[in-house]
Design a protein around this motif. Structure first.
Motif, PDB file in Angstrom:
ATOM      1  N   TYR A  30      -4.813  15.267  39.859  1.00 13.34           N
ATOM      2  CA  TYR A  30      -5.550  14.885  38.654  1.00 13.34           C
ATOM      3  C   TYR A  30      -6.554  13.768  38.890  1.00 13.34           C
ATOM      4  N   SER A  87     -12.350  18.424  37.401  1.00 15.80           N
ATOM      5  CA  SER A  87     -12.623  19.862  37.526  1.00 15.80           C
ATOM      6  C   SER A  87     -13.627  20.322  36.489  1.00 15.80           C
ATOM      7  N   LEU A 128      -7.507  21.194  40.393  1.00 15.87           N
ATOM      8  CA  LEU A 128      -7.018  21.465  39.035  1.00 15.87           C
ATOM      9  C   LEU A 128      -6.060  20.364  38.598  1.00 15.87           C
ATOM     10  N   THR A 129      -6.426  19.563  37.629  1.00 14.82           N
ATOM     11  CA  THR A 129      -7.654  19.565  36.866  1.00 14.82           C
ATOM     12  C   THR A 129      -8.460  18.262  37.063  1.00 14.82           C
ATOM     13  N   CYS A 169     -11.826  24.150  43.676  1.00 21.45           N
ATOM     14  CA  CYS A 169     -11.501  23.453  42.432  1.00 21.45           C
ATOM     15  C   CYS A 169     -10.295  22.556  42.637  1.00 21.45           C
ATOM     16  N   ILE A 199     -10.439  18.124  32.336  1.00 23.20           N
ATOM     17  CA  ILE A 199     -11.514  19.098  32.609  1.00 23.20           C
ATOM     18  C   ILE A 199     -12.816  18.509  32.066  1.00 23.20           C
ATOM     19  N   ILE A 237     -12.776  26.619  37.363  1.00 22.56           N
ATOM     20  CA  ILE A 237     -11.455  27.147  36.976  1.00 22.56           C
ATOM     21  C   ILE A 237     -11.545  28.661  36.747  1.00 22.56           C
ATOM     22  N   TYR A 296     -14.994  23.604  34.218  1.00 18.22           N
ATOM     23  CA  TYR A 296     -14.591  24.878  33.604  1.00 18.22           C
ATOM     24  C   TYR A 296     -15.077  26.060  34.449  1.00 18.22           C
TER      25      TYR A 296
END
Ligand code: CFM
Length: 538
Positions: free
Chosen positions: A219, A247, A243-244, A241, A66, A252, A249
């Motif tokens: 990822y 990404s 994830l992750t 998004c 993230i 998310i 915040y």
């Protein structure tokens, strides 16, 4: 059982032999269903396994990428050292994350020393959060615990709560001490729980667009996620998004405002997919973007979910354009790779995904291994209710969620489909389901769970694969056995391997390594040096 496998088990003491036999399956096409495999259980002490720990699964895999949160490894510097530079989850600045807010390549650790172990490390952690906020102003902070933190009883949740209130940002604590499970898989679950409970659903902004989707369990290793976004955006989706991988915040927080969740890696993220289905009614679709045919097939299935003719048409146009571009080049590599065999041992999903890409090249994965997959990844999700829980699995709390009073709506409403059309769709597209690796394998091919170094060596010796796909821990041993090997976790600094461009990159890399004469010049330990194999002028 196959002779090869008996030879492999032979040196073990009886109890070990009995145990390891349960982790093996040979595909039998005549059998009606998949035999039961033992998975997600403790590795026998003394065996050199390829697995990681719960902290690795939580910090290294799920929360580390993230980009606009700072993740602190609370523990001694040994664990902190391994939290940096070990996974190629790429991230870059974009309009929502200015350059100075991309932190996924940085590593922060409290570097606990002996006095902290004796007197507690909470104060040190609190001080570190203050310093991080003052210096970096992140949008949020993750605290990942390593083994000693759980052993000495630092209350990281209390520290996180106080720091969050003091600084006015979200500070999340993950009790992902390495020993919390039998592998990194436990850490995935712990990370999924926290993100689901505390982050998803706290945003209110749906991104503009007719069809808004999330890609879960991707990822962005070597840029995979970027290649998928390229294709999906061109078709007309809004990707809310990934994830992750790469990404933010902020995205998310808004995960629940998308219409459909695509699930690439089932193992690491199926908990969030399932919990979002329960809480918000969001349907999920298992996809596979590794391989040309499987990418096209996934794209067609996604388009079908929305019952939108324009979207299906545009999907067909993009598939036709991309395949016309890449297939002739693939053909060139296929000539080099055709008929060759592979043996893969990777975490919990890639050994399945890459079977399709290898088949695009005329290759077969004759042995497929997972380090930490669960029975559902091998046999399909229908076995989940029959999986016995044990002391290790009970260690990880289950969130018992119910439908959200305000935000829950039925799956067909998310997809903007009339109920009858949705019921039809369910017959054609396997929504909210994963069939596992077994159905895709061919007669006589082997599945192995939690393989170790001894087993790898025997299998290489007896099955003689042309290509070994694994991680750095066994890559070079296999080179010394005279077999080409590629890292399938990190792609050996290459990539992306996903989507259409990724398939070409993979084909080029595999063709390169298979054509190198070096492997024939290496004499494996089990072959005596003979005239025939000795190297001229060496
Ligand atoms: Fe999923 Fe992964 Fe994998 Fe995994 Fe991993 Fe990875 Fe992997 Mo390495 S989340 S299960 S814990 S696809 S880091 S990006 S390559 S073992 S097969």
């Amino acid at each position: 059982m196959d002779v090869t496998l008996e030879e492999m088990l032979d040196p073990y003491p009886d109890t070990v032999k009995k145990n390891r036999r349960k982790h093996l399956i040979v595909k039998n096409e005549a059998a009606e269903c998949c035999p039961q495999i033992e998975a997600n259980t403790r590795t026998i002490p003394g065996i050199i396994s390829q697995r990681g720990c719960a902290y690795a699964g939580c910090k290294g895999v799920v929360v580390g990428p993230i980009k606009d949160m700072i993740t602190i490894t609370h523990g001694p510097v040994g664990c902190g050292y391994y939290s940096w530079g070990t996974r190629r989850n790429k991230a870059r600045a974009d309009e929502t994350t200015p350059k100075d807010k991309v932190y996924s390549q940085l590593c922060f650790t409290t570097d606990m020393q002996e006095p902290d172990i004796v007197f507690g490390g909470e104060k040190k952690l609190a001080k570190m959060i203050d310093e991080i906020v003052a210096a970096f102003h992140p949008r949020g902070i993750n605290i990942c615990a390593t083994c000693p933190v759980g052993l000495i009883g630092d209350d990281i949740n209390a520290v996180a709560k106080a720091a969050g209130e003091h600084h006015g940002i979200q500070v999340l604590a993950y009790n992902c001490e390495g020993y919390k499970g039998v592998s990194q898989s436990a850490g995935h679950h712990i990370a999924n729980n926290n993100i689901m409970e505390k982050v998803i659903g706290t945003g209110t902004e749906r991104k503009p667009g007719k069809h808004v989707i999330n890609i879960l369990g991707e990822y962005n290793i070597g840029g995979d996620g970027w290649e998928l976004e390229r294709i999906l955006r061109e078709i007309g989706y809004t990707v809310n998004c990934v994830l992750t991988g790469d990404s933010s915040y902020l995205d998310i927080k808004n995960l629940h405002l998308a219409d459909l969740n695509l699930v690439q890696c089932h193992r690491s993220i199926n908990y969030i997919a399932e919990m979002m289905e329960t809480k918000y009614g969001t349907p999920w679709l298992k996809v596979n973007f590794i391989g040309i045919d499987s990418t096209s097939q996934s794209l067609r299935q996604i388009a079908k979910c929305f019952g939108d003719e324009e979207l299906e048409k545009q999907t067909a146009v993009i598939i036709a354009r991309e395949t016309a571009r890449v297939l002739p080049v693939m053909e060139h590599y296929r000539k080099i790779c055709e008929g060759k065999t592979a043996f893969a041992i990777v975490g919990g999903s890639r050994s399945h995904h890459y079977q399709y890409l290898l088949r695009d090249l005329g290759m077969e994965m004759i042995i497929a291994g997972y380090e930490f997959a669960h029975r559902d990844d091998y046999e399909g999700r229908q076995v989940i209710p029959t999986i016995k829980s044990d002391a290790d699995s009970k260690n990880i709390p289950e969130l018992h969620l119910t439908a959200d009073e305000k935000m829950y709506c039925e799956a067909h409403v998310h997809l903007n489909l009339p109920k009858e059309k949705f019921d039809e769709l369910k017959k054609e597209v396997p929504l909210n389901y994963y069939e596992g690796i077994y159905p895709n394998m061919k007669d006589g091919q082997v599945i192995i769970d939690d393989a170790n170094h001894h087993e790898v060596e025997v299998l290489i010796k007896t099955a003689k694969p042309d290509l070994f796909l694994s991680g750095v821990r066994d890559k070079y041993i296999v080179h010394k056995l005279g077999v080409a090997s590629k890292q399938l976790h990190s792609y050996d600094y290459s990539g992306p391997y996903a989507g259409y461009n990724g398939a070409l990159n993979f084909a080029r890399d595999v063709a390169d390594t298979l054509s190198t004469p070096a492997w024939k010049l290496i004499i494996p330990p089990w072959e005596k040096v003979s005239e025939a194999r000795s190297v001229p002028n060496a």
